[in-house]
Write a protein that holds these residues in place. Sequence first.
Motif, short mmCIF file in Angstrom:
data_model
loop_
_atom_site.label_atom_id
_atom_site.label_comp_id
_atom_site.label_asym_id
_atom_site.label_seq_id
_atom_site.Cartn_x
_atom_site.Cartn_y
_atom_site.Cartn_z
N GLY A 287 0.81 -1.22 0.00
CA GLY A 287 0.00 0.00 0.00
C GLY A 287 0.84 1.26 0.00
O GLY A 287 2.03 1.22 -0.30
N HIS A 288 0.18 2.37 0.36
CA HIS A 288 0.81 3.68 0.25
C HIS A 288 0.04 4.66 1.12
O HIS A 288 -1.12 4.41 1.46
N GLY A 289 0.69 5.77 1.45
CA GLY A 289 -0.02 6.84 2.13
C GLY A 289 -0.96 7.54 1.16
O GLY A 289 -0.81 7.43 -0.06
N MET A 290 -1.95 8.25 1.69
CA MET A 290 -2.88 9.02 0.85
C MET A 290 -3.38 10.22 1.63
O MET A 290 -3.32 10.23 2.86
N GLY A 291 -3.84 11.21 0.92
CA GLY A 291 -4.32 12.43 1.57
C GLY A 291 -4.71 13.43 0.51
O GLY A 291 -5.70 13.25 -0.19
N LEU A 292 -3.93 14.50 0.35
CA LEU A 292 -4.17 15.43 -0.75
C LEU A 292 -3.78 14.78 -2.08
O LEU A 292 -4.37 15.08 -3.11
N ASP A 293 -2.79 13.89 -2.05
CA ASP A 293 -2.40 13.11 -3.22
C ASP A 293 -2.89 11.67 -3.04
O ASP A 293 -2.93 11.17 -1.93
N ILE A 294 -3.17 11.04 -4.17
CA ILE A 294 -3.62 9.64 -4.11
C ILE A 294 -2.47 8.73 -3.67
O ILE A 294 -2.69 7.75 -2.97
N HIS A 295 -1.27 9.05 -4.06
CA HIS A 295 -0.09 8.32 -3.59
C HIS A 295 0.84 9.33 -2.94
O HIS A 295 1.37 10.21 -3.62
N GLU A 296 1.02 9.25 -1.64
CA GLU A 296 1.94 10.15 -0.96
C GLU A 296 2.62 9.39 0.17
O GLU A 296 2.31 8.22 0.41
N LEU A 297 3.53 10.04 0.86
CA LEU A 297 4.25 9.37 1.94
C LEU A 297 3.27 8.91 3.01
O LEU A 297 2.28 9.59 3.25
N PRO A 298 3.48 7.77 3.67
CA PRO A 298 4.64 6.90 3.49
C PRO A 298 4.47 5.89 2.35
O PRO A 298 3.35 5.47 2.05
N PHE A 299 5.60 5.53 1.73
CA PHE A 299 5.62 4.42 0.79
C PHE A 299 6.30 3.25 1.48
O PHE A 299 7.30 3.45 2.18
N PHE A 300 5.77 2.06 1.29
CA PHE A 300 6.26 0.93 2.09
C PHE A 300 7.42 0.21 1.44
O PHE A 300 7.36 -0.97 1.14
N VAL A 301 8.48 0.97 1.21
CA VAL A 301 9.74 0.35 0.82
C VAL A 301 10.29 -0.30 2.08
O VAL A 301 9.95 0.10 3.19
N LYS A 302 11.13 -1.30 1.88
CA LYS A 302 11.52 -2.12 3.03
C LYS A 302 12.53 -1.38 3.91
O LYS A 302 13.74 -1.49 3.73
N THR A 303 12.02 -0.61 4.85
CA THR A 303 12.90 0.11 5.77
C THR A 303 12.42 -0.13 7.20
O THR A 303 11.34 -0.66 7.43
#
Length: 353
Positions: A287-303
């Motif tokens: 998945g991904h973060g969302m808010g004002l943008d459909i895709h925004e931080l956080p992005f679930f890269v492996k960290t």
Amino acid sequence: MQERLVRFDAKLAQTAVDAVLVTGQNNVYYLTGFWGTEGTVFISDKRRLFLTDSRYTLIAKEAIKGFDIVETRQPLVEIAKIIKDDGLSTIGFDGQVSYDFYQGLQAVFEGYQLKAVTNFVEDLRMIKDASEIATIRRACQISDQAFLDVLDFIKPNVTTEMEVNHFLDQRMRALGAAGASFEFIIASGYRSAMPHGVATDKVIKSGESLTMDFGCYYQHYVSDMTRTIHVGHVTDEEREIYDIVLRSNKALIEQAKAGMTYIDFDGVARRVIDEAGYGANFTHSIGHGMGLDIHELPFFVKTEDKLQAGMVVTDEPGIYLDNKYGVRIEDDLLITETGCEILTQAPKELIVL
Ligand SMILES: [Mn+2]
């Protein structure tokens, strides 16, 4: 809004720049409440400037508090004039601006050091405040209702993917949405094995699955939801695949909470699919973060980065069987200290129309 500026100032104090120039429309909106295509924000520890042209001056004066509002058609030139004697040396800007814009910056701010501070505002936007959460919640309710309504609209062997697309779009507008928050994915039968198959004129046939990934803008914030249904009848294998994806989606809901690492957030859902033997068929991120943008931080890269309370993120596991069909189920989750709240409430037990 004042709270956001307080957080902005605190971040500015910790960053090795004297001021930040903000130009992205969503970032400007986030900081000022101004919505328009021409708005520039400049914040240092000495001033907060908002610059726009004459079309927007009245709107800006009504919407914005705590900024000096400057009417100009050359915002960068104007900023340079205003800050001339402020003693600033380093100016931060968004690294995602165009190369042409960057060259303009270099010309106007000669003698200053320019430094990209990419995601400066996006980092603040990751943690939603109460008014943002209320707005996103409403956007999700609109999508939930449109999903219930589309179930009555779909007629096996008659309705096309594109007609489903239009129905969802118009229904959400009728319920108060400003429009679609992205190009919907409406994929039936073999096309549902394409995780991003946008709608075509294909008729939805009896015996097929139908994946609908859609959402709306409501007061500038998005919803993003996916449901997969079956039409006519369903095989045992289809039932099993659906059950695995649903268990994966629910396993994450059970465990998601502030403090969980991004690796674990992805891993909890992925493990269910791996253990069922379909790991190779879950081909995208959870998945991904969302808010004002459909895709925004956080992005679930492996960290080892950790979820924080106030993040709104999607939980969207899927299994895709090439040339057969695919299943994805997506919810929007508000992360809290103790767990998460599911913002999308549309039914997700297997539906056979
Ligand atoms: Mn999504």
